[in-house]
Design a protein around this motif. Structure first.
Motif, PDB file in Angstrom:
ATOM      1  N   THR A  30       0.349  11.049  -5.978  1.00  0.00           N
ATOM      2  CA  THR A  30       0.028  12.468  -5.984  1.00  0.00           C
ATOM      3  C   THR A  30      -0.407  12.872  -4.579  1.00  0.00           C
ATOM      4  OG1 THR A  30      -2.224  11.961  -6.658  1.00  0.00           O
ATOM      5  CG2 THR A  30      -0.640  12.469  -8.421  1.00  0.00           C
ATOM      6  N   PRO A  31      -0.352  14.155  -4.239  1.00  0.00           N
ATOM      7  CA  PRO A  31      -0.761  14.581  -2.897  1.00  0.00           C
ATOM      8  C   PRO A  31      -2.167  14.079  -2.550  1.00  0.00           C
ATOM      9  CG  PRO A  31       0.350  16.372  -3.996  1.00  0.00           C
ATOM     10  CD  PRO A  31       0.164  15.271  -5.029  1.00  0.00           C
ATOM     11  N   GLY A  32      -2.271  13.463  -1.378  1.00  0.00           N
ATOM     12  CA  GLY A  32      -3.535  12.908  -0.909  1.00  0.00           C
ATOM     13  C   GLY A  32      -3.754  11.458  -1.289  1.00  0.00           C
ATOM     14  N   SER A  33      -2.947  10.911  -2.201  1.00  0.00           N
ATOM     15  CA  SER A  33      -3.120   9.514  -2.577  1.00  0.00           C
ATOM     16  C   SER A  33      -2.242   8.623  -1.706  1.00  0.00           C
ATOM     17  CB  SER A  33      -2.831   9.295  -4.068  1.00  0.00           C
ATOM     18  OG  SER A  33      -1.482   9.580  -4.358  1.00  0.00           O
ATOM     19  N   ALA A  34      -2.594   7.330  -1.679  1.00  0.00           N
ATOM     20  CA  ALA A  34      -1.936   6.397  -0.766  1.00  0.00           C
ATOM     21  C   ALA A  34      -1.628   5.088  -1.462  1.00  0.00           C
ATOM     22  CB  ALA A  34      -2.831   6.141   0.447  1.00  0.00           C
ATOM     23  N   MET A  35      -0.798   4.304  -0.795  1.00  0.00           N
ATOM     24  CA  MET A  35      -0.519   2.936  -1.217  1.00  0.00           C
ATOM     25  C   MET A  35      -0.411   2.076   0.036  1.00  0.00           C
ATOM     26  SD  MET A  35       3.517   3.208  -2.242  1.00  0.00           S
ATOM     27  CE  MET A  35       4.051   1.535  -2.013  1.00  0.00           C
ATOM     28  N   HIS A  36      -0.611   0.779  -0.124  1.00  0.00           N
ATOM     29  CA  HIS A  36      -0.462  -0.177   0.968  1.00  0.00           C
ATOM     30  C   HIS A  36       0.761  -1.041   0.704  1.00  0.00           C
ATOM     31  CE1 HIS A  36      -5.047  -0.015   1.915  1.00  0.00           C
ATOM     32  NE2 HIS A  36      -4.383   1.005   2.421  1.00  0.00           N
ATOM     33  N   VAL A  37       1.474  -1.363   1.777  1.00  0.00           N
ATOM     34  CA  VAL A  37       2.600  -2.290   1.706  1.00  0.00           C
ATOM     35  C   VAL A  37       2.342  -3.406   2.707  1.00  0.00           C
ATOM     36  CG1 VAL A  37       5.084  -2.603   2.023  1.00  0.00           C
ATOM     37  CG2 VAL A  37       4.226  -0.471   1.027  1.00  0.00           C
ATOM     38  N   THR A  38       2.381  -4.641   2.227  1.00  0.00           N
ATOM     39  CA  THR A  38       2.177  -5.813   3.073  1.00  0.00           C
ATOM     40  C   THR A  38       3.491  -6.566   3.181  1.00  0.00           C
ATOM     41  OG1 THR A  38      -0.112  -5.963   2.330  1.00  0.00           O
ATOM     42  CG2 THR A  38       0.820  -7.923   3.368  1.00  0.00           C
ATOM     43  N   SER A  39       3.825  -6.998   4.411  1.00  0.00           N
ATOM     44  CA  SER A  39       5.100  -7.657   4.672  1.00  0.00           C
ATOM     45  C   SER A  39       4.910  -8.758   5.720  1.00  0.00           C
ATOM     46  CB  SER A  39       6.107  -6.619   5.184  1.00  0.00           C
ATOM     47  OG  SER A  39       7.347  -7.209   5.453  1.00  0.00           O
ATOM     48  N   ASP A  40       5.937  -9.605   5.863  1.00  0.00           N
ATOM     49  CA  ASP A  40       5.906 -10.643   6.894  1.00  0.00           C
ATOM     50  C   ASP A  40       6.674 -10.205   8.140  1.00  0.00           C
ATOM     51  OD1 ASP A  40       8.476 -10.735   5.920  1.00  0.00           O
ATOM     52  OD2 ASP A  40       8.427 -12.849   5.385  1.00  0.00           O
ATOM     53  N   HIS A  41       7.117  -8.933   8.165  1.00  0.00           N
ATOM     54  CA  HIS A  41       7.836  -8.397   9.332  1.00  0.00           C
ATOM     55  C   HIS A  41       7.515  -6.906   9.454  1.00  0.00           C
ATOM     56  CE1 HIS A  41      10.451  -7.505   5.914  1.00  0.00           C
ATOM     57  NE2 HIS A  41      10.866  -6.458   6.617  1.00  0.00           N
ATOM     58  N   ASP A  42       7.822  -6.334  10.587  1.00  0.00           N
ATOM     59  CA  ASP A  42       7.594  -4.908  10.800  1.00  0.00           C
ATOM     60  C   ASP A  42       8.455  -4.114   9.816  1.00  0.00           C
ATOM     61  OD1 ASP A  42       7.256  -2.305  11.706  1.00  0.00           O
ATOM     62  OD2 ASP A  42       7.657  -2.790  13.808  1.00  0.00           O
ATOM     63  N   PRO A  43       7.838  -3.302   8.947  1.00  0.00           N
ATOM     64  CA  PRO A  43       8.617  -2.563   7.958  1.00  0.00           C
ATOM     65  C   PRO A  43       9.212  -1.251   8.499  1.00  0.00           C
ATOM     66  CG  PRO A  43       6.299  -2.225   7.565  1.00  0.00           C
ATOM     67  CD  PRO A  43       6.407  -3.209   8.710  1.00  0.00           C
ATOM     68  N   ARG A  44       9.540  -1.235   9.765  1.00  0.00           N
ATOM     69  CA  ARG A  44      10.099  -0.034  10.392  1.00  0.00           C
ATOM     70  C   ARG A  44      11.326   0.513   9.656  1.00  0.00           C
ATOM     71  NH1 ARG A  44      11.233  -1.088  16.254  1.00  0.00           N
ATOM     72  NH2 ARG A  44       9.024  -1.578  16.120  1.00  0.00           N
ATOM     73  N   TRP A  60       2.466   7.726   7.595  1.00  0.00           N
ATOM     74  CA  TRP A  60       2.642   6.282   7.758  1.00  0.00           C
ATOM     75  C   TRP A  60       1.621   5.810   8.786  1.00  0.00           C
ATOM     76  CZ3 TRP A  60       6.490   2.892   5.877  1.00  0.00           C
ATOM     77  CH2 TRP A  60       6.652   1.689   6.561  1.00  0.00           C
ATOM     78  N   GLU A  61       0.823   4.803   8.435  1.00  0.00           N
ATOM     79  CA  GLU A  61      -0.174   4.272   9.358  1.00  0.00           C
ATOM     80  C   GLU A  61      -0.177   2.750   9.292  1.00  0.00           C
ATOM     81  OE1 GLU A  61      -5.030   4.205   9.981  1.00  0.00           O
ATOM     82  OE2 GLU A  61      -4.176   5.447   8.409  1.00  0.00           O
ATOM     83  N   TYR A  62      -0.036   2.125  10.473  1.00  0.00           N
ATOM     84  CA  TYR A  62      -0.122   0.664  10.531  1.00  0.00           C
ATOM     85  C   TYR A  62      -1.585   0.249  10.403  1.00  0.00           C
ATOM     86  CZ  TYR A  62       4.746   0.050  11.990  1.00  0.00           C
ATOM     87  OH  TYR A  62       6.119   0.026  12.031  1.00  0.00           O
ATOM     88  N   LEU A  63      -1.860  -0.688   9.505  1.00  0.00           N
ATOM     89  CA  LEU A  63      -3.199  -1.259   9.353  1.00  0.00           C
ATOM     90  C   LEU A  63      -3.265  -2.649   9.983  1.00  0.00           C
ATOM     91  CD1 LEU A  63      -3.841  -0.216   5.636  1.00  0.00           C
ATOM     92  CD2 LEU A  63      -4.531   1.005   7.717  1.00  0.00           C
ATOM     93  N   ALA A  64      -2.132  -3.346  10.029  1.00  0.00           N
ATOM     94  CA  ALA A  64      -2.016  -4.659  10.686  1.00  0.00           C
ATOM     95  C   ALA A  64      -0.603  -4.743  11.248  1.00  0.00           C
ATOM     96  CB  ALA A  64      -2.262  -5.790   9.693  1.00  0.00           C
ATOM     97  N   GLU A  65      -0.501  -5.237  12.487  1.00  0.00           N
ATOM     98  CA  GLU A  65       0.803  -5.275  13.158  1.00  0.00           C
ATOM     99  C   GLU A  65       1.174  -6.672  13.627  1.00  0.00           C
ATOM    100  OE1 GLU A  65       1.938  -1.835  15.630  1.00  0.00           O
ATOM    101  OE2 GLU A  65      -0.124  -1.163  15.337  1.00  0.00           O
ATOM    102  N   GLY A  66       1.263  -7.595  12.664  1.00  0.00           N
ATOM    103  CA  GLY A  66       1.778  -8.926  12.937  1.00  0.00           C
ATOM    104  C   GLY A  66       0.907  -9.775  13.828  1.00  0.00           C
ATOM    105  N   PRO A  67       1.432 -10.904  14.234  1.00  0.00           N
ATOM    106  CA  PRO A  67       2.828 -11.325  14.109  1.00  0.00           C
ATOM    107  C   PRO A  67       3.190 -11.895  12.735  1.00  0.00           C
ATOM    108  CG  PRO A  67       1.621 -13.008  15.289  1.00  0.00           C
ATOM    109  CD  PRO A  67       0.650 -11.865  15.012  1.00  0.00           C
ATOM    110  N   ASP A  68       2.203 -12.339  11.948  1.00  0.00           N
ATOM    111  CA  ASP A  68       2.516 -12.963  10.660  1.00  0.00           C
ATOM    112  C   ASP A  68       2.424 -11.997   9.483  1.00  0.00           C
ATOM    113  OD1 ASP A  68       2.931 -15.496  11.846  1.00  0.00           O
ATOM    114  OD2 ASP A  68       0.771 -15.839  11.869  1.00  0.00           O
ATOM    115  N   VAL A  69       1.499 -11.062   9.559  1.00  0.00           N
ATOM    116  CA  VAL A  69       1.295 -10.116   8.469  1.00  0.00           C
ATOM    117  C   VAL A  69       1.317  -8.694   9.022  1.00  0.00           C
ATOM    118  CG1 VAL A  69      -0.305  -9.301   6.688  1.00  0.00           C
ATOM    119  CG2 VAL A  69      -0.085 -11.749   7.133  1.00  0.00           C
ATOM    120  N   TRP A  70       2.101  -7.869   8.379  1.00  0.00           N
ATOM    121  CA  TRP A  70       2.179  -6.445   8.705  1.00  0.00           C
ATOM    122  C   TRP A  70       1.705  -5.688   7.476  1.00  0.00           C
ATOM    123  CZ3 TRP A  70       4.336  -4.667  13.396  1.00  0.00           C
ATOM    124  CH2 TRP A  70       4.856  -5.685  14.204  1.00  0.00           C
ATOM    125  N   LYS A  71       0.888  -4.667   7.683  1.00  0.00           N
ATOM    126  CA  LYS A  71       0.397  -3.879   6.557  1.00  0.00           C
ATOM    127  C   LYS A  71       0.395  -2.414   6.963  1.00  0.00           C
ATOM    128  CE  LYS A  71      -3.310  -3.772   3.172  1.00  0.00           C
ATOM    129  NZ  LYS A  71      -4.507  -4.491   2.697  1.00  0.00           N
TER     130      LYS A  71
END
Length: 88
Positions: A30-44, A60-71
């Motif tokens: 819903t408007p204003g709500s968010a979700m997190h996506v965690t990956s082993d590579h840049d989800p560009r 879209w906001e990066y919370l972690a930018e690798g090298p092993d975990v991207w969020k």
């Protein structure tokens, strides 16, 4: 009631199901709500897909930018109240 942001860890999802799973969850935000996506590579590529399918609907906001975990945090933009297509 919990205000925890839902998270999808794509590292444990088969590759063919990753984007469909994420897009399914995006549809429930819903408007204003968010979700997190965690990956082993840049989800560009995912960011490009979301931006092209839903222009100006998600931040879209990066919370972690690798090298092993991207969020990333993906947030549905708050509605402005205007029902036309002007974007305001």
């Amino acid at each position: 009631m919990s205000n925890a942001i839902p998270e999808i860890d794509v590292r444990i999802i088969p590759p063919a199901q990753r984007h469909p799973t994420i897009f399914g969850r995006l549809a429930t935000l819903t408007p204003g709500s968010a979700m997190h996506v965690t990956s082993d590579h840049d989800p560009r590529p995912l960011h490009y897909q979301i931006s092209s399918r839903y222009p100006d609907e998600f931040d879209w906001e990066y919370l972690a930018e690798g090298p092993d975990v991207w969020k990333v945090q993906i947030t549905r933009v708050e509605a402005s109240g205007c029902e036309c297509c002007c974007g305001h």
